[in-house]
Design an enzyme around this catalytic site. Structure first.
Site, PDB file in Angstrom:
ATOM      1  N   TYR A  94       5.174  -1.810 -13.196  1.00  0.00           N
ATOM      2  CA  TYR A  94       3.923  -2.539 -13.419  1.00  0.00           C
ATOM      3  C   TYR A  94       3.379  -2.493 -14.837  1.00  0.00           C
ATOM      4  O   TYR A  94       2.572  -3.330 -15.202  1.00  0.00           O
ATOM      5  CB  TYR A  94       2.840  -2.009 -12.471  1.00  0.00           C
ATOM      6  CG  TYR A  94       3.070  -2.415 -11.053  1.00  0.00           C
ATOM      7  CD1 TYR A  94       2.796  -3.706 -10.632  1.00  0.00           C
ATOM      8  CD2 TYR A  94       3.591  -1.520 -10.124  1.00  0.00           C
ATOM      9  CE1 TYR A  94       3.020  -4.104  -9.327  1.00  0.00           C
ATOM     10  CE2 TYR A  94       3.819  -1.906  -8.808  1.00  0.00           C
ATOM     11  CZ  TYR A  94       3.526  -3.189  -8.421  1.00  0.00           C
ATOM     12  OH  TYR A  94       3.759  -3.583  -7.131  1.00  0.00           O
ATOM     13  N   LEU A  95       3.774  -1.493 -15.596  1.00  0.00           N
ATOM     14  CA  LEU A  95       3.171  -1.331 -16.914  1.00  0.00           C
ATOM     15  C   LEU A  95       4.069  -1.928 -17.983  1.00  0.00           C
ATOM     16  O   LEU A  95       5.222  -1.493 -18.145  1.00  0.00           O
ATOM     17  CB  LEU A  95       2.940   0.156 -17.187  1.00  0.00           C
ATOM     18  CG  LEU A  95       2.021   0.820 -16.155  1.00  0.00           C
ATOM     19  CD1 LEU A  95       1.909   2.309 -16.413  1.00  0.00           C
ATOM     20  CD2 LEU A  95       0.647   0.161 -16.177  1.00  0.00           C
TER      21      LEU A  95
END
Length: 568
Positions: free
Chosen positions: A526-527
DNA sequence: GCGTGTACTTAGAATACAATTC
DNA sequence: GAATTGTATTCTAAGTACACGC
């Protein structure tokens, strides 16, 4: 470096990817590695039925060993697991075995279980040379089967070993837990490679189910699994070009959302007032997805899987409305099982309009009715597609995760602090994201103990520090007028110990705060890695402190690409 | 729209391996 | 050097998303 460029092969944003875009021009590989054949137990390892020794046919014995290996696991105490196992086990028995073995409770697998425990002990106790030999064998298999050639590059394959047979371990309350996952044979396997490549050979005396040449997909090998009837794939490693470009594209889509998220938020707030129910439902669901980073919530077949939900599949029973709660107005309490049957529990104050809408959606409904009865993920995603090219529900999770990391890093990083303290800040920023995305883990079994050990170390270090300080004082007293060597040395020692103590304390804080939080999933999925790379460059933190070797390979594109002023 | 099939990403647990301690 | 502890890697289940046929 040259990695990566928008090649002609790459899908443009919003371009439908499946069945549309050429994924490669050339693909050659050696096919999968099959699970080793079953090795019958030595004859001194006995199985007992109803207290009496019983010799099992090899087929029945193999399935019995799957259960025996799991005897210490909670699974084997669960009714559904036992029932499913026993049913499938009986299918593998001979007629005589079937007639005799009618009750699982009368089965005694403990000798088998002991045997496997002893085997794993023996493996641990092997000599250096034996271990070395195994390592070399594995390395040879990796070199032969673990790589493929895709468009002029030798690329690492992720899962080139076929899943071995065993008992299905579903997560949560899975209705199929304990069922027999059957052995995969060459005849089950579809090979995908290019026409002009050297096709992989099936093991002697066998054939593949099919060899196809589909360059619109990225998989090399596939087979159909017998529990859910779904297809399993062998694909490339995250370090490969094809995965890296897709990953990059994902974050670029999220960055495009950043540019228009205000407009979208205004839009859904307007839609809360719509006279059409379907539009209000859509708007409230999207608000949850955006604010709480909920998953989309596809429909699932009832009775085939554990009962879990996401946003669009929320039911009335999963939320509670409080007009007033702990001094806050319009509070919604969420309590449901999400992906992997991880519990999502949250109490959030919402806008009055959202609250009123929810009351309306719940009117005259039973607890097990859908909250959003006029909505599903397909409707929602069609709407999102109109708002932004390539926008789907899951982009909000990526966007909100990445923007949160960036904000938190800005807020928490203190220029004055040393590297360990800065890394604590990074982990805290990462943790904020993990909490947002509800990435939980079971507290490690040895958590309490490991905290205690750390505390012991801290106490010892404190002791050492006060000793060193005392030393310094007396050295200073001795030194009279001019500072002598001894007091200089003592001062250095005090500083060094202070730093060590601080490092330990930081470590303890970090570990405590991380008890039930899993950082890995957000870090990996997600990052936007460029945020982390930029942060490392800005503060002079070696990127190795943030990403281990595998992660650096996966994020090679970002490490290459981002400079210190990268903005998500 | 609706059901079904396929391809791909995301997920926590289990296991292997490395580092540290005794 | 054995045992213990911590970290990296592997494993495979469980999601999302969308095409396709009606």
């Amino acid at each position: 470096g040259s990695f990566p460029s928008l090649t002609t092969l790459m899908a443009l944003p919003g371009m439908r990817d499946t069945q549309t875009v050429v994924k490669w021009k050339f693909l050659e590989h050696k096919g999968p590695v099959f699970a080793p054949p079953y090795e019958p137990l030595p004859s001194n390892v006995k199985f007992y039925y109803d207290g009496k020794v019983m010799r099992l046919s090899p087929e029945a014995e193999e399935v019995a060993t799957f259960f025996a290996k799991m005897l210490d696991h909670e699974y084997t105490t669960k009714d559904i697991f036992r029932k499913n196992f026993f049913k499938d086990w009986r299918k593998e028995m001979t007629a005589e075995e079937k007639a005799k073995i009618t009750d699982l409770k009368k089965c005694n697998f403990s000798e088998m279980n002991e045997f496997f425990k002893a085997q794993s002990e023996a493996r641990k106790a092997m000599t250096k040379e034996e271990k070395q030999k195994i390592k070399e064998d594995n390395e040879r298999i990796l070199q032969e089967y673990g790589f493929c050639i895709m468009d002029n590059h030798r690329e690492r394959i992720a899962n080139f070993r076929i899943e071995p047979p065993g008992l299905f371990r579903g997560r949560g309350d899975h209705p199929k837990m304990g069922m027999l996952k059957r052995r995969i044979r060459p005849e089950d396997i579809i090979i995908n490679c290019s026409k002009d490549s050297k096709h992989p050979e099936p093991p002697p005396g066998t054939r593949w189910k099919e060899v196809r040449h589909d360059n619109k997909v990225t998989w090399l090998v596939s087979w159909t699994e017998n529990i859910q009837g779904s297809i399993k794939y062998i694909m490339l490693n995250p370090s490969s070009r094809i995965k890296g470009e897709k990953d990059w594209q994902k974050y670029e889509t999220a960055r495009r959302l950043k540019k228009c998220v205000d407009r979208i938020r205004n839009q859904y707030r307007e839609d809360w007032k719509s006279k059409e129910m379907r539009i209000r439902q859509r708007a409230v669901a999207l608000y949850f997805i955006d604010k709480l980073a909920l998953r989309a919530g596809n429909e699932k077949e009832e009775g085939e899987t554990a009962d879990t939900v996401g946003c669009c599949s929320l039911r009335v029973e999963h939320i509670k409305l409080y007009p007033e709660n702990d001094g806050q107005e319009y509070v919604v309490e969420f309590d449901f099982l999400g992906k992997d049957s991880i519990r999502y529990y949250n109490k959030v104050p919402v806008e009055k309009r959202v609250f009123k809408n929810l009351q309306l959606f719940m009117e005259n409904k039973e607890p097990d009715d859908d909250l959003f009865d006029r909505l599903n993920t397909s409707i929602l995603n069609k709407h999102l597609q109109e708002l932004m090219d390539g926008l789907t529900a899951k982009v909000f999770r990526t966007y909100n995760a990445s923007i949160t990391l960036q904000q938190q890093l800005k807020e928490l990083t203190n220029a004055e602090e040393n590297i360990p303290a800065k890394i604590l800040s990074y982990n805290r920023a990462n943790r904020a994201v993990a909490i947002l995305c509800n990435h939980q883990r079971a507290p490690p079994k040895t958590f309490e103990k490991s905290m205690q050990n750390l505390q012991t170390k801290i106490d010892a270090k404190r002791e050492q520090l006060s000793d060193a300080k005392r030393e310094l004082k007396s050295a200073k007293a001795d030194a009279k007028v001019r500072k002598d060597e001894k007091s200089k040395k003592s001062k250095k020692a005090v500083q060094r110990i202070e730093e060590q103590l601080m490092k330990l304390e930081v470590q303890a804080t970090d570990r405590e705060e991380n008890k039930q939080i899993a950082l890995g999933t957000s870090k990996l999925n997600y990052l936007d890695p460029r945020i982390s790379v930029a942060w490392c460059k800005k503060w002079g933190i070696p990127v190795e402190k943030i990403y281990n070797k595998t992660q650096r390979e996966k994020f090679a594109w970002a490490i290459d690409m981002a400079d210190e002023d990268f903005e998500f």
